[in-house]
Design an enzyme around this catalytic site. Structure first.
Site, PDB file in Angstrom:
ATOM      1  CG  ASN A 195      -1.467   1.201   1.739  1.00 29.55           C
ATOM      2  OD1 ASN A 195      -2.748   1.736   0.188  1.00 29.55           O
ATOM      3  ND2 ASN A 195      -1.810   1.922   2.712  1.00 29.55           N
TER       4      ASN A 195
ATOM      5  CG  HIS B 228      -0.030   6.303   5.263  1.00 32.49           C
ATOM      6  ND1 HIS B 228      -1.714   5.736   4.821  1.00 32.49           N
ATOM      7  CD2 HIS B 228       0.322   6.975   5.691  1.00 32.49           C
ATOM      8  CE1 HIS B 228      -2.333   7.193   5.800  1.00 32.49           C
ATOM      9  NE2 HIS B 228      -1.258   7.492   6.428  1.00 32.49           N
TER      10      HIS B 228
ATOM     11  CD  GLU C 193      -4.022 -10.228   9.699  1.00 32.52           C
ATOM     12  OE1 GLU C 193      -3.100  -9.884   9.177  1.00 32.52           O
ATOM     13  OE2 GLU C 193      -4.456 -11.531   9.280  1.00 32.52           O
TER      14      GLU C 193
HETATM   15  C1  GAR Z   1      -3.365   9.139  -2.390  1.00 30.10           C
HETATM   16  O1  GAR Z   1      -2.185  10.466  -2.195  1.00 30.10           O
HETATM   17  C2  GAR Z   1      -2.521   7.877  -1.795  1.00 30.10           C
HETATM   18  O2  GAR Z   1      -1.357   8.293  -1.430  1.00 30.10           O
HETATM   19  C3  GAR Z   1      -3.520   8.084  -1.038  1.00 30.10           C
HETATM   20  O3  GAR Z   1      -4.603   8.664  -1.932  1.00 30.10           O
HETATM   21  C4  GAR Z   1      -4.149   8.980  -2.868  1.00 30.10           C
HETATM   22  C5  GAR Z   1      -4.614   8.687  -3.712  1.00 30.10           C
HETATM   23  O4  GAR Z   1      -4.333   8.879  -5.081  1.00 30.10           O
HETATM   24  N1  GAR Z   1      -4.221   6.597   0.223  1.00 30.10           N
HETATM   25  C6  GAR Z   1      -3.994   6.626   1.112  1.00 30.10           C
HETATM   26  O5  GAR Z   1      -4.676   8.140   1.705  1.00 30.10           O
HETATM   27  C7  GAR Z   1      -4.228   5.822   1.819  1.00 30.10           C
HETATM   28  N2  GAR Z   1      -4.104   5.806   3.329  1.00 30.10           N
HETATM   29  P1  GAR Z   1      -4.517   8.781  -6.606  1.00 30.10           P
HETATM   30  O6  GAR Z   1      -5.516   8.098  -7.057  1.00 30.10           O
HETATM   31  O7  GAR Z   1      -4.406   9.898  -7.648  1.00 30.10           O
HETATM   32  O8  GAR Z   1      -3.505   7.996  -6.569  1.00 30.10           O
END
Ligand code: GAR
Length: 197
Positions: free
Chosen positions: A108, A110, A148
């Site tokens: 993932n 983050h 998890e």
């Molecule tokens: C990204 O900034 C990613 O790091 C975040 O959502 C955004 C998606 O952007 N993810 C989270 O916050 C997960 N907890 P994208 O659709 O343009 O890649």
């Protein structure tokens, strides 16, 4: 060859960084075999189609229960048979069964330096709002394995990004994407894909 499935919920700029990384040879030994979104309106689905990658939408809204959605989601994954699942802005709590089946094969991205600003409720812009409220001077992004917990898995790669005077959550989000996310996510996939060569 590492076959990857990318799971997305929104704009898909991280997906685009992966697509470009594979095309440009920055991500070696890797094929994107499918993109799955939980959100029918996700622009990420368009990006996948434009790149000729099979794209699927499996939305909880189309199922009577969470269990049915989880089953359909797992079934699609099994058909694609990925060696690695990449969560790239995928804002769905994963079914526990999926974590069991694909243990150590889900990563993932983050948008903070874990363990800051992570866990339940920290996603998307909320992460950057929290960083600005706390007044940190440095933030960044983290690629980690998924277990998890929420954002608790083993860290693979991190990159720091400066917070600047006058930043809004949107401006900071963009900088973190440009200077960290779009760099370390492709790098982490390349690292995993080339580790067993
Ligand atoms: C990204 O900034 C990613 O790091 C975040 O959502 C955004 C998606 O952007 N993810 C989270 O916050 C997960 N907890 P994208 O659709 O343009 O890649």
């Amino acid at each position: 060859m590492l076959n990857i499935v990318v799971c997305v919920s929104g704009g898909g700029t991280n997906l685009q960084a992966i697509i470009d990384g594979v095309k440009e040879g920055k991500i070696r030994n890797t094929k994107i075999v499918g993109v799955i979104s939980n959100n029918v309106g996700a622009y990420a689905l368009q990006r996948a189609e434009d790149a000729g990658i099979p794209a699927f939408c499996i939305s909880p809204k189309n199922f009577e229960s969470r269990e049915e959605f989880n089953e359909a989601f797992l079934k699609q994954l099994k058909e694609l048979n990925p060696g690695l699942i990449v969560l790239a802005g995928f804002l769905v709590i994963l079914p526990e069964k999926m974590i069991e089946v694909y243990r150590d094969r889900i990563i993932n991205i983050h948008p903070s330096l874990i363990p800051s600003f992570c866990g339940t409720g920290y996603y998307g812009l909320k992460v950057h709002e929290a960083a600005l409220t706390r007044g940190v001077k440095v933030t960044g992004a983290t690629v980690h394995y998924v277990d998890e917990g929420t954002d608790t898995g083993r860290i693979i790669m991190q990159k720091a990004v400066d917070v600047l005077e006058g930043d809004t959550p949107e401006v900071l989000q963009r900088r973190v994407m440009e200077q960290a996310e779009w760099i370390i996510l492709p790098k982490a996939i390349d690292k995993i894909a080339t580790a067993s060569e």
